[in-house]
Design a protein around this motif. Structure first.
Motif, mmCIF file in Angstrom:
data_model
loop_
_atom_site.group_PDB
_atom_site.id
_atom_site.type_symbol
_atom_site.label_atom_id
_atom_site.label_comp_id
_atom_site.label_asym_id
_atom_site.label_seq_id
_atom_site.Cartn_x
_atom_site.Cartn_y
_atom_site.Cartn_z
ATOM 1 N N SER A 20 0.846 -1.197 0.000
ATOM 2 C CA SER A 20 0.000 0.000 0.000
ATOM 3 C C SER A 20 0.880 1.245 0.000
ATOM 4 C CB SER A 20 -0.916 0.005 1.221
ATOM 5 O OG SER A 20 -0.161 0.217 2.390
ATOM 6 N N LEU A 21 0.266 2.374 -0.320
ATOM 7 C CA LEU A 21 1.036 3.621 -0.334
ATOM 8 C C LEU A 21 1.428 4.044 1.082
ATOM 9 C CD1 LEU A 21 -0.877 5.605 -3.092
ATOM 10 C CD2 LEU A 21 1.232 4.319 -3.296
ATOM 11 N N ALA A 22 0.635 3.665 2.071
ATOM 12 C CA ALA A 22 1.007 3.951 3.465
ATOM 13 C C ALA A 22 2.246 3.148 3.856
ATOM 14 C CB ALA A 22 -0.151 3.622 4.389
ATOM 15 N N ASP A 23 2.325 1.875 3.379
ATOM 16 C CA ASP A 23 3.520 1.057 3.639
ATOM 17 C C ASP A 23 4.739 1.677 2.962
ATOM 18 O OD1 ASP A 23 1.961 -0.728 5.020
ATOM 19 O OD2 ASP A 23 1.665 -2.067 3.297
ATOM 20 N N LEU A 24 4.544 2.193 1.752
ATOM 21 C CA LEU A 24 5.646 2.827 1.018
ATOM 22 C C LEU A 24 6.151 4.053 1.769
ATOM 23 C CD1 LEU A 24 7.294 2.643 -1.617
ATOM 24 C CD2 LEU A 24 5.599 4.151 -2.664
ATOM 25 N N ASP A 25 5.223 4.840 2.315
ATOM 26 C CA ASP A 25 5.614 6.006 3.124
ATOM 27 C C ASP A 25 6.439 5.577 4.331
ATOM 28 O OD1 ASP A 25 4.681 8.345 1.913
ATOM 29 O OD2 ASP A 25 2.639 7.956 2.561
ATOM 30 N N LYS A 26 6.004 4.503 4.964
ATOM 31 C CA LYS A 26 6.696 4.027 6.170
ATOM 32 C C LYS A 26 8.108 3.549 5.844
ATOM 33 C CE LYS A 26 5.783 1.090 10.142
ATOM 34 N NZ LYS A 26 4.911 0.067 10.709
ATOM 35 N N GLU A 27 8.232 2.807 4.742
ATOM 36 C CA GLU A 27 9.548 2.282 4.354
ATOM 37 C C GLU A 27 10.491 3.391 3.904
ATOM 38 O OE1 GLU A 27 10.744 -0.884 4.510
ATOM 39 O OE2 GLU A 27 8.891 -1.446 5.521
ATOM 40 N N CYS A 28 9.955 4.379 3.181
ATOM 41 C CA CYS A 28 10.789 5.466 2.648
ATOM 42 C C CYS A 28 10.963 6.609 3.638
ATOM 43 C CB CYS A 28 10.180 6.028 1.368
ATOM 44 S SG CYS A 28 10.157 4.880 0.017
ATOM 45 N N ARG A 29 10.201 6.581 4.723
ATOM 46 C CA ARG A 29 10.216 7.661 5.711
ATOM 47 C C ARG A 29 9.872 9.003 5.054
ATOM 48 N NH1 ARG A 29 15.543 6.007 9.223
ATOM 49 N NH2 ARG A 29 14.723 4.019 9.924
ATOM 50 N N THR A 30 8.765 8.992 4.316
ATOM 51 C CA THR A 30 8.327 10.205 3.618
ATOM 52 C C THR A 30 7.048 10.760 4.229
ATOM 53 O OG1 THR A 30 7.252 8.769 2.005
ATOM 54 C CG2 THR A 30 9.402 9.653 1.408
ATOM 55 N N LYS A 31 6.843 10.528 5.501
ATOM 56 C CA LYS A 31 5.652 10.968 6.233
ATOM 57 C C LYS A 31 4.408 10.447 5.529
ATOM 58 C CE LYS A 31 7.938 14.787 8.452
ATOM 59 N NZ LYS A 31 8.013 16.211 8.637
ATOM 60 N N SER A 32 3.603 11.321 4.893
ATOM 61 C CA SER A 32 2.381 10.842 4.241
ATOM 62 C C SER A 32 2.332 11.286 2.783
ATOM 63 C CB SER A 32 1.156 11.357 4.997
ATOM 64 O OG SER A 32 1.173 12.762 5.030
ATOM 65 N N TYR A 33 3.494 11.433 2.159
ATOM 66 C CA TYR A 33 3.545 11.945 0.779
ATOM 67 C C TYR A 33 2.821 11.019 -0.189
ATOM 68 C CZ TYR A 33 5.310 13.606 -3.663
ATOM 69 O OH TYR A 33 5.387 14.080 -4.947
ATOM 70 N N PHE A 34 3.100 9.730 -0.114
ATOM 71 C CA PHE A 34 2.492 8.787 -1.060
ATOM 72 C C PHE A 34 1.042 8.460 -0.684
ATOM 73 C CE2 PHE A 34 7.051 7.968 -1.625
ATOM 74 C CZ PHE A 34 7.134 8.222 -2.983
ATOM 75 N N SER A 35 0.763 8.267 0.601
ATOM 76 C CA SER A 35 -0.599 7.888 0.996
ATOM 77 C C SER A 35 -1.604 9.011 0.732
ATOM 78 C CB SER A 35 -0.648 7.455 2.459
ATOM 79 O OG SER A 35 -0.163 8.468 3.288
ATOM 80 N N HIS A 36 -1.166 10.271 0.777
ATOM 81 C CA HIS A 36 -2.058 11.392 0.467
ATOM 82 C C HIS A 36 -2.041 11.754 -1.014
ATOM 83 C CE1 HIS A 36 -2.106 13.035 4.863
ATOM 84 N NE2 HIS A 36 -2.829 11.938 4.717
ATOM 85 N N GLU A 37 -1.212 11.049 -1.782
ATOM 86 C CA GLU A 37 -1.091 11.280 -3.230
ATOM 87 C C GLU A 37 -0.880 12.760 -3.534
ATOM 88 O OE1 GLU A 37 -4.192 9.367 -5.448
ATOM 89 O OE2 GLU A 37 -3.893 7.466 -4.423
ATOM 90 N N ASN A 38 0.123 13.345 -2.882
ATOM 91 C CA ASN A 38 0.377 14.782 -3.018
ATOM 92 C C ASN A 38 0.771 15.186 -4.430
ATOM 93 O OD1 ASN A 38 -0.222 15.138 -0.371
ATOM 94 N ND2 ASN A 38 1.879 15.236 0.344
#
Length: 196
Positions: free
Chosen positions: A148-166
């Motif tokens: 999931s995009l939330a998992d991707l954020d967690k692995e990349c340490r990008t806060k919520s960039y991917f899960s919020h589809e900024n």
């Protein structure tokens, strides 16, 4: 404690009830329900919007509580094991129209809650293409890896960039996108068309 203590409290409670009936309000100052209001609630019970219009001095939650106390509120349906089995079969594959037709006593939000409780899942929707090739390739790779995009954020340490589809509302942050591509063992290439 003696029986006199309980008798004294019972007498006080009866005095307070008589006083509330006489004054038409509780000890806290809330109005008591009149017989006319109770009859309205009995007649129009599930239609709380109409009841709120007819009784503007009453809050919606208090009207619902009275309807429940009078026994005219909509009771929640308790699903039987046969209905749960039917929902298990239908939920992953059938359309919402078919599911609602099979369960006419319930609505979509209630069925979603029951399915979530029993662990039934619908297939994930595909990510919408953005038109930006690196982002689209990244989304396809995440879907293939069941990430999931939330998992991707967690692995990349990008806060919520991917899960919020900024990247849909703002210009893409390629620093974070390249970080995610490297995490998924990909490469970002720049290609130019040959000029003639």
């Amino acid at each position: 404690m003696s029986l006199a203590y309980y008798a004294r409290n019972a007498a006080t409670a009866e005095r307070n009830r008589r006083r509330m009936r006489r004054e038409g309000a509780t000890m806290n100052g809330h109005k008591l329900w009149t017989d006319e209001e109770k009859e309205l609630v009995r007649q129009l019970s599930p239609n709380y919007d109409e009841l709120c219009k007819l009784m503007p001095s009453r809050k919606r939650i208090s009207i619902r509580k009275l309807a429940s106390a009078l026994g005219v509120a909509n009771e929640k349906h308790i699903f039987t094991s046969a209905e749960i089995s039917k929902l298990r079969r239908l939920y992953p594959k059938a359309s919402w129209e078919e599911i609602l037709e099979a369960f006419p006593f319930s609505n979509k939000s209630r069925l979603k809650c029951v399915a979530r409780y029993y662990g039934f899942r619908r297939p994930k929707k595909k990510y919408k293409p953005t038109g930006d090739q690196p982002i689209d390739a990244l989304l396809e790779k995440c879907a293939a890896a069941n990430m999931s995009l939330a998992d991707l954020d967690k692995e990349c340490r990008t806060k919520s960039y991917f899960s919020h589809e900024n990247w849909r509302s703002q210009p893409p942050n390629y620093t974070r996108i390249v970080k995610a591509i490297k995490l998924l063992e990909g490469q970002l290439k720049a290609e130019w068309t040959a000029e003639e």
